[in-house]
Structures are given as structure tokens and as C-alpha cells.
Design an enzyme around this catalytic site. Structure first.
Site, PDB file in Angstrom:
ATOM      1  N   ARG A   1     -17.406   4.662   5.206  1.00 41.35           N
ATOM      2  CA  ARG A   1     -16.299   3.981   4.512  1.00 41.35           C
ATOM      3  C   ARG A   1     -15.191   3.607   5.484  1.00 41.35           C
ATOM      4  NH1 ARG A   1     -16.834   5.118  -1.167  1.00 41.35           N
ATOM      5  NH2 ARG A   1     -14.759   4.360  -1.620  1.00 41.35           N
TER       6      ARG A   1
ATOM      7  N   ASP B   1     -11.373  -0.694  -9.242  1.00 44.81           N
ATOM      8  CA  ASP B   1     -11.323   0.514 -10.054  1.00 44.81           C
ATOM      9  C   ASP B   1     -10.147   0.512 -11.029  1.00 44.81           C
ATOM     10  OD1 ASP B   1     -13.570   1.473  -8.851  1.00 44.81           O
ATOM     11  OD2 ASP B   1     -12.659   3.291  -8.022  1.00 44.81           O
TER      12      ASP B   1
ATOM     13  N   GLU C   1       0.848  -1.199   0.000  1.00 44.67           N
ATOM     14  CA  GLU C   1       0.000   0.000   0.000  1.00 44.67           C
ATOM     15  C   GLU C   1       0.883   1.249   0.000  1.00 44.67           C
ATOM     16  OE1 GLU C   1      -3.252   1.172  -0.175  1.00 44.67           O
ATOM     17  OE2 GLU C   1      -2.294   3.115   0.167  1.00 44.67           O
TER      18      GLU C   1
ATOM     19  N   TYR D   1     -27.990   8.631   3.378  1.00 43.39           N
ATOM     20  CA  TYR D   1     -28.383   7.356   3.978  1.00 43.39           C
ATOM     21  C   TYR D   1     -27.738   7.210   5.350  1.00 43.39           C
ATOM     22  CZ  TYR D   1     -24.048   6.274   1.411  1.00 43.39           C
ATOM     23  OH  TYR D   1     -22.777   6.299   0.884  1.00 43.39           O
TER      24      TYR D   1
END
Ligand SMILES: Cc1cc2nc3c(=O)[nH]c(=O)nc-3n(C[C@H](O)[C@H](O)[C@H](O)COP(=O)(O)OP(=O)(O)OC[C@H]3O[C@@H](n4cnc5c(N)ncnc54)[C@H](O)[C@@H]3O)c2cc1C
Length: 401
Positions: free
Chosen positions: A108, A294, A34, A217
Site C-alpha cells: 500500500r 469508503d 488531508e 500475495y
């Protein structure tokens, strides 16, 4: 016997961590490389349809996230300026029963933390922060990845889960041209107690206008509300999250119905993303190197499925790598074949949804009439092909409906 070489995964986002856990479920080791020194997610919401919740169950992350998930009872569609109610589409118990898993909405950061905790506790997953892949070489025995500060890591295969601006994709197939979608997404999270009395905090709200729409939401078990405002505009900075000008956003949304204005005014700190809409790639695997999420197939957010597709990719790829541990190149090809049609369909459906949301004039009136005329269950049943995917499906048994 020497230890088998790990699978190298570039990127510790939703897709990369989901893949690492799926591989571990098959007894395969991975190293998650990462770029960021600290793995974390920007603070905003993510919707996880039943197809995504099935995967979170399969990789033993669902129970960690469940106490923090929102479970909206329905999608309430409204006109953004008049406030007129257009449709109610069922979620809650209806969709959980239909697809065998609930429709969740989460912060998230909570989803990412649940994935990261599970990965850190798993002896088969190694997390390597601060390793920004710049390039890689395919060798006789696998792949060697090289970071921007000249460190190297070797493994049996390399999976580029490094997002929209993927360095692995660039090295694999050359520079991609990302078409700017002409839209931005501006996001924040507010306390549920700040919601005006007229807006149901236990439902997903969708507010439609010709050049913008708003979605909100529940997250954090309903204690907070995630908000996103999608506007047609020309700002197109690449990369992730830049701070947004709150006053400019509120000015842009002037004329919204009072209830919607009250929701927007509750947001203090907003962040903004430009939306890009690349076309499907001709191919995304070569030898023991492939792409996921993605990096392979960015998806506009109008079906709320980009992250879930990354999870589906991970489960499918792990299954193929486990089936051919000595031949990752063939496994990557089989994975790509299994995912190509479905992800292209989701890309196209999402793009189309965005166009429908921002219709103007007579076309908008026709949309509103159609929405009002159709029972909510009928509208939601049209998405069975999407939410009906199950771990174990290739293209998805339900995808063929
Ligand atoms: C406004 C908006 C709303 C959305 N809403 C939803 C939703 O409700 N539901 C849903 O399912 N999806 C949603 N999405 C889509 C979803 O966010 C993405 O599809 C998802 O984050 C993709 O995950 P990923 O792991 O492929 O990539 P990313 O999340 O981008 O993760 C990539 C990771 O790779 C790292 N990285 C980058 N470059 C390198 C490098 N060179 N070397 C090593 N690491 C690197 C990054 O730091 C990052 O950690 C939304 C997207 C947007 C923009």
C-alpha cells in the site's frame, strides 16, 4: 480573468489522490485537504484488479508503480487445516489478456507513494497536510471547508474522500450507523525468502477455514509477501490500524496446516482492523458536495476492490465535473447516478464472498466440491462484470454482461 476556484478534496488517501490526478487530466485544479501532518499509508498489501490498473494507466501512475508491483500467476485456494488444494484460478497472462491489463498486487505504501509523487509533480494539484475538515458551508459561489483548528479553504465543490469515518458525510447526511461485521483483519508483510518451500510465493494463496481465512500475495516485485488473516471475532475498535498481539493471533490459528503455520510464524509485527459493513446510503450528494470511495460506499475486503472502486469513482467524477465546470451540483448528481448501482453490487458481492469463505460443515464441503469441479477459468470469468470496467464506462459496459 480570475483563476477558476479549485475543487476541494477532503482526504489524501487512494481515492482523494486518484481524483486529484483525474481532475488534473481534464485541466481542473484541486486542493487535497488531508488531516494527517504527513501523507503516508500503513504498511500492508493491496490487490489491484485489471479495472484498477486501467485507471492507474489513465492517470499516469501505472509506470511508477510497475517496477514494484507483484503479478501473481494464479490464486491457489487451499483448505486451511488439512492444507488440501481446492482450486487454481488463473491470473497472470490469462487475466491480462482477457481484460487488457494485468492483475497487480502491491505494498500500500508503494501505491500511495506513486499517487502522491504524481500529485506533487502536477501543477494543478495542491496538497494541504494537517487540515482535518470538521465542517463546511455551501455559499453562493461554492463551498467553504473549515478545519478543526479553524482554518478555512474555499472552492467550487467539496468531495469527501475522507474514508470510512468521514466527517464530510456526517455533516452532509448525518451520523451513519456502521454495522460491525463481526470480523477483524490482521495484516503484516514478510520477506519472500521466509516463505516455506511448499508455498508458491509467486501466486496469491487463499486458505479457508470455518471461522477464519488467510490471503497472501507478492509485493515489492516479489521480494516481499503481504499477509492478511480475517477472523470471526468481537474486537471492534473503530478507526485504522491498531497493533495486534502476535502470540494471540498464532494461538487463534493453532491447528492450521503446517505450511500455513510456517507462513504465519514468519510475520513479526502485525496490525489489526475491525471490519465494518454499512448498508448503501440513500444518497451521497447534495449541491456541490459529494462523497467518494469508503466515505460513500465502504466495501468489505473479500473481493479486494474497495480501493479500486475509489479510483473508479474518481475517474467518473472528474469526467462529470469537466463536462459541467460551471455546474458542479449537476455533475455530482450525474456521478452518483453513474456509480450507485455498480458500487452497491460490489458491496453485496464482497459480503457474499466473505460468507462463502467462512462456511462450515456440509455447506463448506459443497463449496469445496463446486470449486474443484469448475475449471478455474470459468470461475474467474464470472467476475468479468467486475474486472471488465474501463475508464470511459459509466455503470460499465461489461457491468451489464
Ligand atoms: C483488510 C483490508 C484489506 C483490503 N484490501 C483491499 C484490496 O486488496 N484491494 C482494494 O482495492 N481495496 C482493499 N481494501 C479497501 C481499501 O483499503 C479502501 O477501500 C480504500 O483505502 C479506500 O480509500 P479512500 O481513499 O476512500 O479512504 P482512505 O484510504 O480511508 O483514505 C481517507 C483519507 O482521508 C483522511 N481523512 C480522514 N478524515 C479526514 C478529515 N476529517 N479531513 C481531512 N482528511 C481526512 C485520512 O487520513 C486518509 O488519508 C482493503 C481494506 C481492508 C480493511
Amino acid at each position: 480573468m480570475p483563476e477558476p476556484a479549485p475543487i476541494l478534496i477532503a482526504g489524501g488517501g487512494i481515492g482523494g489522490l486518484g481524483l486529484a490526478l483525474a481532475l488534473a487530466g481534464h485541466g481542473l485544479a484541486s486542493s487535497v485537504l488531508e488531516a494527517r501532518a504527513e501523507l503516508a499509508e500503513a504498511g500492508a498489501g493491496i490487490q489491484i484488479g485489471p479495472n484498477g490498473v486501467h485507471i492507474l494507466r489513465a492517470i499516469a501512475v501505472a509506470e511508477r508503480l510497475a517496477p514494484l508491483a507483484g503479478v501473481p500467476r494464479a490464486i491457489l485456494v487451499n483448505h486451511a487445516t488439512s492444507g488440501r488444494h481446492l482450486a487454481e484460478l488463473p491470473l497472470g497472462a490469462w487475466i491480462a489478456h482477457r481484460h487488457g491489463a494485468p492483475y497487480w498486487t502491491a505494498h500500500r505504501a508503494d501505491l500511495h507513494a506513486a499517487l502522491l509523487e504524481a500529485a506533487r509533480e502536477n501543477g494543478l494539484v495542491e496538497i494541504v497536510p494537517g487540515f482535518a475538515i470538521e465542517t463546511f458551508d455551501v455559499t453562493g459561489t461554492g463551498v467553504t471547508a473549515r478545519s478543526s483548528d479553524a482554518r478555512t479553504r474555499s472552492g467550487a465543490a467539496l468531495i469527501g474522500a475522507d474514508g470510512l469515518w468521514s466527517a464530510v458525510r456526517e455533516r452532509l447526511i448525518g451520523p451513519s450507523v456502521h454495522a460491525f461485521a463481526g470480523k477483524t483483519a490482521t495484516r503484516t508483510v514478510i520477506a519472500a525468502s521466509a516463505m516455506p518451500a511448499l508455498v508458491d510465493p509467486g501466486a496469491t494463496g487463499v486458505w479457508l477455514a470455518p471461522d477464519a481465512h488467510v490471503v497472501h500475495y507478492p509485493v515489492r516485485a516479489g521480494a516481499e509477501i503481504a499477509l492478511v488473516v480475517i477472523c470471526d471475532e468481537g474486537w471492534r475498535e473503530p478507526g485504522w490500524s491498531g497493533p495486534a498481539d502476535r502470540a494471540a493471533l498464532l494461538a487463534r490459528m493453532r491447528g492450521a496446516a503446517p505450511a500455513l503455520t510456517a507462513v504465519l510464524e514468519a510475520g513479526e509485527v502485525w496490525h489489526k482492523w475491525a471490519l465494518f459493513d454499512p448498508q448503501p446510503l440513500a444518497a451521497w450528494s447534495r449541491g456541490p458536495v459529494t462523497l467518494l470511495g469508503d466515505a460513500a460506499h465502504p466495501i468489505l475486503p473479500f473481493l479486494a476492490q474497495g480501493g479500486v472502486m475509489a479510483l473508479e469513482d474518481g475517474l467518473t467524477l472528474a469526467r462529470e465535473l469537466a463536462a459541467s465546470p460551471d455546474d458542479p451540483a449537476t455533475a455530482c448528481q450525474r456521478y452518483e447516478r453513474a456509480r450507485r448501482k455498480r458500487t452497491a453490487r460490489v458491496q453485496a458481492a464482497s459480503r457474499r464472498n466473505g460468507q462463502i469463505y467462512h462456511l462450515a460443515g456440509a455447506a463448506a464441503i459443497a463449496r469445496d466440491l463446486a470449486l474443484g469441479a469448475l475449471p478455474g477459468r470459468t470461475v474467474m470469468s464470472q467476475l468479468d462484470w467486475l474486472y471488465g470496467w474501463r475508464p470511459g464506462d459509466g455503470a460499465g459496459a461489461h457491468a451489464r454482461r
